[in-house]
Design an enzyme around this catalytic site. Structure first.
Site, PDB file in Angstrom:
ATOM      1  N   ASP A 165     -17.284 -62.914 -23.900  1.00  0.00           N
ATOM      2  CA  ASP A 165     -17.637 -63.673 -25.090  1.00  0.00           C
ATOM      3  C   ASP A 165     -16.957 -65.044 -24.971  1.00  0.00           C
ATOM      4  OD1 ASP A 165     -18.406 -64.215 -27.837  1.00  0.00           O
ATOM      5  OD2 ASP A 165     -16.318 -63.811 -28.349  1.00  0.00           O
ATOM      6  N   ASP A 167     -16.601 -67.743 -28.048  1.00  0.00           N
ATOM      7  CA  ASP A 167     -15.887 -68.172 -29.254  1.00  0.00           C
ATOM      8  C   ASP A 167     -14.831 -67.151 -29.660  1.00  0.00           C
ATOM      9  OD1 ASP A 167     -18.141 -70.268 -31.070  1.00  0.00           O
ATOM     10  OD2 ASP A 167     -18.296 -69.666 -28.982  1.00  0.00           O
ATOM     11  N   GLU A 174     -14.299 -71.047 -33.316  1.00  0.00           N
ATOM     12  CA  GLU A 174     -15.694 -70.677 -33.489  1.00  0.00           C
ATOM     13  C   GLU A 174     -16.473 -71.988 -33.574  1.00  0.00           C
ATOM     14  OE1 GLU A 174     -17.223 -67.716 -33.617  1.00  0.00           O
ATOM     15  OE2 GLU A 174     -15.415 -66.469 -33.447  1.00  0.00           O
ATOM     16  N   ARG A 210     -26.659 -69.630 -40.907  1.00  0.00           N
ATOM     17  CA  ARG A 210     -25.726 -70.717 -40.582  1.00  0.00           C
ATOM     18  C   ARG A 210     -26.448 -71.893 -39.930  1.00  0.00           C
ATOM     19  NH1 ARG A 210     -21.392 -67.518 -37.219  1.00  0.00           N
ATOM     20  NH2 ARG A 210     -23.191 -66.126 -36.939  1.00  0.00           N
ATOM     21  N   GLY A 254     -22.736 -65.623 -28.409  1.00  0.00           N
ATOM     22  CA  GLY A 254     -23.563 -65.904 -29.575  1.00  0.00           C
ATOM     23  C   GLY A 254     -23.402 -67.342 -30.011  1.00  0.00           C
ATOM     24  N   LYS A 299     -26.316 -59.253 -25.425  1.00  0.00           N
ATOM     25  CA  LYS A 299     -25.166 -59.367 -24.522  1.00  0.00           C
ATOM     26  C   LYS A 299     -25.097 -58.162 -23.590  1.00  0.00           C
ATOM     27  CE  LYS A 299     -22.053 -62.111 -27.447  1.00  0.00           C
ATOM     28  NZ  LYS A 299     -20.667 -62.226 -27.945  1.00  0.00           N
ATOM     29  N   ASP A 322     -14.088 -60.207 -28.806  1.00  0.00           N
ATOM     30  CA  ASP A 322     -13.213 -60.050 -29.968  1.00  0.00           C
ATOM     31  C   ASP A 322     -13.939 -59.633 -31.237  1.00  0.00           C
ATOM     32  OD1 ASP A 322     -13.148 -62.766 -32.062  1.00  0.00           O
ATOM     33  OD2 ASP A 322     -14.374 -62.812 -30.260  1.00  0.00           O
TER      34      ASP A 322
END
Length: 379
Positions: A165, A167, A174, A210, A254, A299, A322
């Site tokens: 990952d 971020d 992020e 978002r 992401g 993913k 995370d």
């Protein structure tokens, strides 16, 4: 008085019968080589009480090598203690825990004995039910103030493929929240991000929401933001060491391709990138998303696809993340390491590291500090 290192030779069981405490530097136990364990403690001769069981132990007859080579893993399980301040009391609690599982310790290696980090790898023999024992390790880790990582013995080796990952894993931020701060809606977007990472919101829906809020964000700002993104502690040495080991690495994020490619080209030894693309029109974000969105399922699918293309069994694949959207890929391969994870992820990830940076993952590959230093010199 200055602390002195006291090296003792004693049966492993004798440690559990001790009553005192002291900082712990190392423990070596290899029954095939020597029946006695080798214990290194820092003892302030002015006030430390190591207990009768230890003061009666035999002192070491020869100096301990600075970095003994780790023994080959032959046991079905490995339990690794990573402590920022290891103590004899922590070791006793760990040995009592193992005994309570009905398992036996077949070997112990000290993988790190720095002032700020002690790493002990215990090889265990016994029939363990992985998930409940893993959860019990998390509970004990909280009680003793350390990380405890359980894994199968055959996973204690360098991987051939590692998925990351981005971020809050490779970078300490992020990105979508950073974009929102510039447009004045940082708190609003950050709240959505946090809920999604905790697993309280569907990632795809939260991502679309978002992105709509970011409509109109100027494309020119991306080049200013990218260099300011802080790397996660230990990210750079971990990626360099993996490259030196011949392991292929991939970002599965992401977040956004722009920033992932920046990391790949400027800051980290990454081989491949898969992330979400930003859509711009007339120099500003449109607020729309480009499919397919890289969510948790995507993913896992991508990491598995890459492994197939490389001809790798999943046992040679690891994943690091995370957030809740990382859980699917964390459960795919030989190791699934959650780094400074959200509470839900800590409970569900196969392995978890809370108190150290990303480079602590190297100990889970069976490497000690001397070997890691050699890899970094090559990388």
């Amino acid at each position: 008085m200055d602390a002195q290192t006291v090296s003792l030779q004693l049966p492993l069981a004798q440690i559990t019968r001790s009553t005192g405490d002291a900082p712990l530097h190392y423990l070596e136990y290899h029954p095939g080589v020597a029946e006695l364990a080798l214990l290194g403690l820092a003892k302030d001769t002015g006030d430390a009480d190591l207990g009768d069981a230890l003061t009666l132990a035999r002192p070491l007859s020869q100096p301990l090598p600075k970095q003994p080579a780790a023994s080959a893993v032959t046991a079905p399980w490995c339990l690794t203690l990573l402590s920022p301040g290891a103590t004899l009391a922590q070791l006793r609690a760990l040995l009592d825990f193992v005994a309570g599982l009905g398992a036996s310790v077949t070997a112990v290696d000290t993988l790190s004995q720095r002032r700020e980090r002690t790493v002990l790898r215990l090889q265990l023999d016994g029939k363990l039910d992985f998930d409940p024992v893993r959860r019990a390790c998390l509970k004990l880790a909280e009680e003793i103030g350390a990380d405890l990582v359980l894994q199968t013995g055959d996973s204690q080796r360098p991987p051939s493929l590692a998925g990351f990952d981005m971020d809050s894993t490779l970078i300490d931020a992020e990105v979508i929240d950073e974009l929102a701060k510039i447009t004045g809606i940082g708190a609003q977007v950050a709240a959505i991000t946090e809920a999604a990472m905790r697993g309280e919101l569907d990632f795809r829906q939260s991502f679309k929401k978002r992105m709509r809020l970011l409509k109109g964000f100027p494309e020119a700002e991306l080049a200013r933001i990218a260099p300011q993104l802080p790397l996660k502690d230990g990210a750079e040495p971990l990626l360099r060491a993996l490259r030196a080991l011949g392991c292929k690495t991939v970002i599965l994020s992401g977040g956004f391709t722009y920033f992932a490619h920046y990391l790949q080209s400027q800051r980290l030894a990454v081989d491949t990138v898969h992330a979400n693309q930003l859509e711009f029109a007339d120099g500003a974000l449109t607020g729309e998303v480009i499919e397919p969105i890289v969510d948790g399922a995507r993913k896992r699918e991508l990491l598995e696809q890459i492994a197939v293309e490389m001809g790798l069994p999943l046992s040679r694949v690891i994943a690091v993340g995370d957030g809740a959207n990382d859980i699917p890929m964390l459960s795919l391969g030989g190791l699934g390491i959650a780094i400074h994870p959200k509470p839900k992820v800590r409970q569900e990830a196969p392995q978890s590291i809370d108190r150290f940076g990303l480079d602590a993952a190297l100990y889970l590959f069976g490497l000690n500090d001397g070997q890691i230093a050699g890899l970094l010199e090559r990388g």
